[in-house]
Design a protein around this motif. Structure first.
Motif: not given
Length: 332
Positions: A140, A142, A185-186, A188-189, A196, A198-199, A203-204, A206
């Motif tokens: 993970d 994160v 870079v995007t 997310a939720n 979040e 994301h890259g 990954p994440v 928060k």
């Protein structure tokens, strides 16, 4: 007459005893005898659960001395150390996480200092979660941060903050400042006042939004339009947990390793599913640092004590539990 009076009283008395409600037996006339008052049983009995202390061998060792024969724990220690090492992130991935967290916090700080964050009510940024507490596990990757605002956020304000952060991160990636590269870079939720990022390489990320405790826990300017304060309270708890764990275990590397080992066992043992990460951390700290004496236990000694406390019923209903140092008059 006396016989009739006795029979009447007898019937009233028996009816009063058989009645389930609040009924009085009928006497004779205004001055007649009344039967006993029967109160209905209470649906919620007034009593408090009995707190049962557990048997903790480490705290009563002077009364129960160990046998002269000492077990050889070298093999167990070797296996524990090897397994704990396999759960740690590789150095290059850990370095990438550190770089990303520093960049993210720097962007927020720059917006606060420059005045750009005034319209977004930005006040402070804190790093929280497993990465901050040194218990991050592979694979993970994160990172978690909490942004403190000057007032309670709104959905529109959250969208503005998230959009600004994503745009700033993408700009930093394109310009490649300080060798920063996390991939594209995007956004997310979006959840309840958290989102979040994301890259490609990270990954994440928060991000949680909250405000000061005065605003969240019912201060004079509390926003009555927001009925559920749970997301904001959760973010403040994350700050308290991270600060407490870092202050009390920064010198206890075995505590960090034991948390990873127990979390990994939780993923394989159904009986441990009820233990949250915070419960596990408090259990590990209680096992590593005994109440009697200042010296922490060894890796193997603390590992054994974890199972001794669990088998003694530490978390069973009615047991003493582990005091939560971040909550007033609370145990876990």
């Amino acid at each position: 007459m006396a016989q009739g009076t006795f029979r009447g009283h007898s019937r009233g008395h028996s009816r009063g005893l058989r009645s389930k409600g609040n009924w009085r037996g009928r006497g004779r006339g205004k001055g007649g005898w009344h039967g006993p008052v029967m109160q209905p049983p209470s649906s919620e009995p007034e009593f408090y659960p009995l707190v049962r202390p557990i048997f903790d061998w480490t705290e009563v060792e002077e009364h129960f001395p160990q046998a002269p024969t000492v077990l050889d724990n070298s093999l167990l220690e070797q296996l524990l150390v090897e397994h704990a090492a396999s759960l740690v992130l590789p150095p290059e991935e850990q370095s990438a996480l550190d770089s990303f967290v520093q960049k993210l916090c720097t962007l927020v700080d720059n917006m606060i200092v420059s005045g750009e964050g005034e319209s977004m009510l930005l006040d402070e940024v804190r790093v929280v979660g497993a990465h901050k507490m040194g218990i991050a596990m592979a694979p993970d990757k994160v990172v978690e941060i909490v942004i403190l605002l000057k007032d309670l956020p709104t959905p529109a304000l959250m969208s503005k903050i998230s959009g600004t952060l994503v745009e700033s991160l993408e700009t930093a990636r394109r310009e490649d400042k300080d060798g920063f590269d996390m991939g594209q870079v995007t956004m997310a939720n979006e959840f309840d006042y958290s989102f979040e990022i994301h890259g490609g390489k990270i990954p994440v990320a928060k991000v949680y939004l909250t405000s000061t405790g005065e605003k969240v826990y019912g201060g004079p300017r509390r926003d009555r339009m927001i009925s559920d304060m749970t997301p904001f309270e959760k973010a403040l708890k994350m700050i308290r947990h991270s600060r407490w764990w870092e202050d009390h275990t920064h010198h206890l590397q075995c505590a960090h390793d034991l948390v990873r080992v127990l979390i990994d066992m939780k993923n394989h043992v159904p009986g441990l599913q009820y233990l949250s990460t915070w419960y596990i951390q408090l259990l590990i700290h209680c096992s590593v640092v005994p109440l009697i004496g200042d010296e922490p236990l060894s890796f193997v000694g603390a590992f054994k004590r974890v199972w001794e406390l669990l088998s003694a019923g530490l978390f069973l209903p009615g047991s003493v539990g582990v005091p939560d140092p971040c909550e007033k008059n609370s145990t876990v």
